[in-house]
Design a protein around this motif. Structure first.
Motif, PDB file in Angstrom:
ATOM      1  N   LEU A 224       4.829 -12.650  -5.134  1.00  0.00           N
ATOM      2  CA  LEU A 224       4.571 -11.600  -4.139  1.00  0.00           C
ATOM      3  C   LEU A 224       3.171 -11.042  -4.367  1.00  0.00           C
ATOM      4  O   LEU A 224       2.866 -10.542  -5.457  1.00  0.00           O
ATOM      5  N   ASP A 225       2.333 -11.131  -3.368  1.00  0.00           N
ATOM      6  CA  ASP A 225       0.935 -10.741  -3.498  1.00  0.00           C
ATOM      7  C   ASP A 225       0.813  -9.295  -3.984  1.00  0.00           C
ATOM      8  O   ASP A 225       1.352  -8.370  -3.374  1.00  0.00           O
ATOM      9  N   GLY A 226       0.121  -9.100  -5.112  1.00  0.00           N
ATOM     10  CA  GLY A 226      -0.113  -7.766  -5.633  1.00  0.00           C
ATOM     11  C   GLY A 226       0.955  -7.230  -6.558  1.00  0.00           C
ATOM     12  O   GLY A 226       0.790  -6.150  -7.128  1.00  0.00           O
ATOM     13  N   GLN A 227       2.053  -7.961  -6.732  1.00  0.00           N
ATOM     14  CA  GLN A 227       3.124  -7.482  -7.608  1.00  0.00           C
ATOM     15  C   GLN A 227       2.995  -8.112  -8.993  1.00  0.00           C
ATOM     16  O   GLN A 227       2.646  -9.296  -9.129  1.00  0.00           O
ATOM     17  N   SER A 228       3.283  -7.339 -10.025  1.00  0.00           N
ATOM     18  CA  SER A 228       3.341  -7.862 -11.385  1.00  0.00           C
ATOM     19  C   SER A 228       4.654  -7.422 -12.017  1.00  0.00           C
ATOM     20  O   SER A 228       5.276  -6.440 -11.595  1.00  0.00           O
ATOM     21  N   GLN A 229       5.042  -8.170 -13.052  1.00  0.00           N
ATOM     22  CA  GLN A 229       6.303  -7.888 -13.733  1.00  0.00           C
ATOM     23  C   GLN A 229       6.088  -7.947 -15.234  1.00  0.00           C
ATOM     24  O   GLN A 229       5.399  -8.840 -15.745  1.00  0.00           O
ATOM     25  N   ASP A 230       6.693  -6.994 -15.928  1.00  0.00           N
ATOM     26  CA  ASP A 230       6.629  -6.936 -17.386  1.00  0.00           C
ATOM     27  C   ASP A 230       8.063  -6.844 -17.896  1.00  0.00           C
ATOM     28  O   ASP A 230       8.814  -5.948 -17.499  1.00  0.00           O
ATOM     29  N   ARG A 231       8.438  -7.776 -18.772  1.00  0.00           N
ATOM     30  CA  ARG A 231       9.838  -7.867 -19.190  1.00  0.00           C
ATOM     31  C   ARG A 231       9.920  -8.056 -20.696  1.00  0.00           C
ATOM     32  O   ARG A 231       9.233  -8.901 -21.279  1.00  0.00           O
ATOM     33  N   ILE A 232      10.765  -7.242 -21.349  1.00  0.00           N
ATOM     34  CA  ILE A 232      11.002  -7.340 -22.788  1.00  0.00           C
ATOM     35  C   ILE A 232      12.507  -7.355 -23.024  1.00  0.00           C
ATOM     36  O   ILE A 232      13.236  -6.504 -22.505  1.00  0.00           O
ATOM     37  N   LEU A 233      12.970  -8.335 -23.788  1.00  0.00           N
ATOM     38  CA  LEU A 233      14.403  -8.448 -24.111  1.00  0.00           C
ATOM     39  C   LEU A 233      14.544  -8.736 -25.598  1.00  0.00           C
ATOM     40  O   LEU A 233      13.816  -9.561 -26.161  1.00  0.00           O
ATOM     41  N   GLY A 234      15.499  -8.078 -26.218  1.00  0.00           N
ATOM     42  CA  GLY A 234      15.878  -8.383 -27.592  1.00  0.00           C
ATOM     43  C   GLY A 234      17.381  -8.327 -27.722  1.00  0.00           C
ATOM     44  O   GLY A 234      18.019  -7.392 -27.230  1.00  0.00           O
ATOM     45  N   SER A 235      17.980  -9.332 -28.343  1.00  0.00           N
ATOM     46  CA  SER A 235      19.430  -9.338 -28.525  1.00  0.00           C
ATOM     47  C   SER A 235      19.772  -9.920 -29.883  1.00  0.00           C
ATOM     48  O   SER A 235      19.077 -10.799 -30.397  1.00  0.00           O
ATOM     49  N   VAL A 236      20.843  -9.405 -30.473  1.00  0.00           N
ATOM     50  CA  VAL A 236      21.367  -9.889 -31.742  1.00  0.00           C
ATOM     51  C   VAL A 236      22.865 -10.098 -31.579  1.00  0.00           C
ATOM     52  O   VAL A 236      23.569  -9.223 -31.066  1.00  0.00           O
TER      53      VAL A 236
END
Length: 798
Positions: free
Chosen positions: A317-329
């Motif tokens: 999508l033009d102009g959209q950014s995404q930042d994703r952080i996941l941690g699982s144990v």
């Protein structure tokens, strides 16, 4: 913060290789020093041949699937001992099987051999109906499993389950580069996502009824899954049960009745795993995923599995950014009589610069679907944070009776444009009213289940009895500010952004509790299975105004809901005929249409009834399920004059489904099927909408995914998926018809070895031919279809 510190400590312990020391003796696998016996294993992939042999021989085999990827077997015919049979199956493969001290077997590379391919370690178990702690093994082709969890009944073979079930494996998720559950469910013809792909939330239709991610279960517990999107990197299975699941799982928090999606977390396999995956997604999103698994103790009874994900960059999508952080144990203990697990995860997802489009239409003349890369609200953003801890334990009183308990808690907060880029009154010219709704919300949930499961006989009749009780408490809060402005979906203008609310006011408290008893009776050497069950259910809901005062009258209702399931295996051939009748009590729906006069109102709980008949055929490497069903439930209807929703009428869905999975021929795998649903509204006031098709329910849905192992280049696999969705209506009067659409997704992977490491390169393109279409309908809002998106990844095992 405590949860994050705990997860970091667990990760440090796994990397350091130090965990627990003391050990209880675990149950040994069945020794296989048996005399020669006759086997007839068909030709096919080496994975399928080993799976089939392990099942027939009654042995356990630990098989790193990277050793079998891309390899085929001529099969096995004749009388062999177990050792002779393994030697024959592995002839010419540069592989060997070694018997372990506990009587199980392990597959490894022969001294002069070389392996190709890399997939998750697969623990092959001879029993497709393994007890808790062991999942049913993968079916031929590795994309689905031979069975899955059926709620309080535990893990069941597909062939002995009186419902339509599909269990998608971690191998399938990795090969299709699926990072969210919605991307996994693309393969299911009975499921359609009705929110735009790439948005901050996921909503679905299952058998023609609405479902959202908050109605997913986590290892059988409701309320523990993130409210907006389900991440796959920490999952071993995504299990789908079609139809109401109230007896089996209890009541879904948001009232889903079309089915149950159960998420099964990853556990450490017997073999150590250190896998690093790097990824790219158009336009410039880069990611990294670490998957780490270790077992400790003299008999590997202690396990830890850690998954960590970080991705950031621009989307399609033009102009959209995404930042994703996941941690699982995921911690687990496998003792002789005790099994215990502890899961924890933390997820943060941010989207900035815009959201995919949702809009209502002004008339029966619909605007053409826009370019999905066009950004209609460049100022939009969203952020969601979810954390949960879930524990479970099982204790075997003896070989026939087991007690079990599970409990968990989840906390989630969100802020921003959480319902995508909303629009209203879209004209054929593209002109519409853009809506900027800036919200803040929270979802706090606690869930628990306790029960006992056992087996006994009364004469020639076998019994598998389960008694359980569960409870869910959930508190939710939402506050939103909204602004509107004139715009155009083809050449949008930027409006004034709504202010973010200072706090999220509490809006509802929900308490769901129940007690259930079920007995599966077996006759004639398990050729006939009859499941009878009852669940006493209670629903308590309280709504609150923005001031904190109770709004309306709190609701408290109880109901006794029965279920009956029948499986008949009439011949020696692998064919099962099944039928079920099941009822459910669900929390009443909440109006979420911004254009309605009673947006936010919650209705009283409602009952649902399903009748289903079907047949399942296992052809050895190719499985098919045919289902015919009817589901009836009260529905909400929007009055075109007053714009109010009311519990007016009933939605009746009648349909037929075909699901298929497995290997059609050597090196050729299929996954998908077809769904035909006639979803109509009946008993509406004055018959105004009687006979009309329910909003957003396509009559015909087709999915066909194929994989082909290129014979002339070992390790190379090509993949293609076709998705067809029939026409659907965006309003109750059926005057706004969205056209049918077909989309093609393409992919390839190549498994090899590089510098003594197993490596898999994967690539795919979603919407390969850049189709522009309206994909689905959510509360009268049409969702723009997915943009063409390219994905690349490389996985390395260290």
């Amino acid at each position: 913060m405590i949860l994050l510190h705990w997860m970091a400590l667990a990760l440090h312990l796994a990397v350091a290789g130090a965990m627990f020391a003391a050990a209880m003796p675990s149950a040994h696998a069945q020794a296989a020093a048996a005399p020669a016996r006759a086997f007839n294993i068909p030709a096919g992939t080496l994975t399928a041949a080993l799976n089939r042999f392990a099942e027939e021989a009654g042995v356990f085999l630990s098989a790193p699937a990277e050793l079998t990827q891309g390899k085929n077997s001529a099969g096995l015919a004749g009388s062999f001992t177990v050792d002779q049979a393994f030697a024959e199956l592995l002839r010419g493969q540069n592989l060997e099987v070694v018997r372990q001290g506990d009587g199980s077997y392990a597959l490894r590379q022969a001294a002069a051999g070389a392996s190709t391919g890399v997939l998750p370690v697969v623990r092959v178990n001879a029993d497709a109906e393994t007890g808790a702690g062991d999942l049913p093994k993968a079916y031929a082709g590795g994309q689905v499993a031979r069975g899955g969890r059926v709620g309080l009944l535990g893990n069941k073979s597909v062939m002995e389950t009186p419902f339509n079930t599909t269990s998608y494996t971690a191998q399938m998720m990795e090969d299709q580069q699926a990072s969210t559950v919605s991307e996994v469910l693309r393969a299911d013809p009975s499921v359609r996502e009705i929110f735009p792909e790439g948005g901050p939330a996921e909503h679905f239709n299952v058998r023609g009824f609405y479902m959202q991610t908050s109605d997913f279960a986590w290892n059988g517990l409701f309320g523990m899954v993130p409210h907006n999107r389900g991440a796959t990197e920490m999952l071993e299975r995504v299990e789908v049960l079609k139809g109401p699941g109230a007896l089996l799982y209890g009541m879904a928090p948001a009232g889903a009745v079309g089915g149950v999606v159960n998420l099964v977390p990853k556990r450490a396999a017997d073999e150590p795993l250190t896998r690093l995956t790097t990824s790219y997604m158009s336009d410039s999103q880069l990611g990294m995923h670490l998957d780490l698994g270790r077992r400790f103790g003299e008999e590997k009874q202690f396990g830890i599995r850690v998954n960590a994900v970080k991705s950031n960059g621009d989307t399609a999508l033009d102009g959209q950014s995404q930042d994703r952080i996941l941690g699982s144990v995921a911690l687990d203990f496998r003792g002789e009589r005790v099994r215990a697990t502890l899961d924890a995860y933390s997820i943060e997802e941010k989207q900035t610069g815009g959201m995919p489009l949702l809009s209502t239409f002004a008339s029966s003349q619909l605007a053409a679907a826009p370019d999905p890369t066009v950004n209609t609200q460049r100022g939009a953003y969203s952020i969601s944070r979810s954390k949960a801890v879930i524990g479970a334990v099982e204790f075997d009183f003896n070989e026939d009776w087991t007690g079990f308990a599970a409990a968990g808690t989840k906390r989630q907060t969100g802020a921003g444009y959480l319902n995508n880029a909303i629009g209203m009154n879209l004209q054929t010219s593209g002109a519409y009213t853009a809506v900027g709704m800036n919200a803040k919300n929270f979802f706090d949930a606690t869930s628990a289940e306790v029960g006992i499961r056992g087996r006994f006989r009364t004469g020639p009749i076998g019994h598998e009895v389960v008694l359980s009780t569960n409870a869910i408490e959930q508190t939710t809060g939402t506050t939103a500010n909204m602004v509107t402005w004139a715009s155009n979906i083809y050449s949008p203008t930027t409006g004034t952004r709504a202010a973010e609310p200072a706090v999220a006011a509490k809006t509802a408290e929900i308490k769901l509790d129940s007690i259930a008893l079920a007995d599966t009776l077996s006759f004639m050497d398990r050729k006939v299975l009859l499941t009878l069950g009852l669940r006493q259910q209670r629903v308590r809901t309280t709504n609150f105004a923005a001031s904190g005062a109770v709004s309306g009258t709190p609701y408290d209702s109880q109901a006794l809901t029965p279920a009956v399931g029948l499986v008949i295996k009439p011949w020696s051939a692998p064919l099962s005929l099944y039928a079920n009748y099941i009822e459910g009590l669900s929390q009443g729906a909440t109006v979420s249409d911004l254009t309605s006069a009673n947006n936010g109102e919650t209705f009283a709980p409602y009952k649902t009834q399903q009748v289903e008949f079907g047949a399942k055929w296992d052809a050895g490497t190719f499985m098919n399920t045919i289902s015919v069903f009817q589901i009836e439930r009260p529905s909400l209807i929007k009055d075109a004059v007053t714009t109010r929703y009311s519990a007016d009428g009933e939605q009746r869905n009648r349909g037929i489904e075909w699901n298929t999975a497995g290997e059609l021929a050597r090196g050729l795998r299929l996954l998908g099927g077809a769904s035909y649903i006639k979803a109509i509204t009946t008993r509406t006031q004055s018959g105004q909408y009687d006979g009309k098709t329910a909003i957003g329910i396509p009559t015909l849905q087709l999915n066909l995914g194929t994989e082909w192992d290129v014979t002339r280049l070992s390790g190379l696999t090509l993949r293609g998926t076709a998705i067809y969705t029939g026409h659907q209506y965006a309003n109750s009067t059926n005057t706004q018809e969205l056209p049918a659409w077909t989309r093609f997704d393409l992919g390839a992977r190549y498994a090899t070895r590089f510098a003594d490491h197993n490596v898999v390169f994967r690539g795919s393109v979603i919407n390969a031919f850049d189709k522009r279409y309206w994909s689905g309908v959510w509360n009268g809002y049409a969702a723009v279809g997915a943009a063409r998106t390219f994905q690349l990844s490389a996985s390395v095992d260290f």
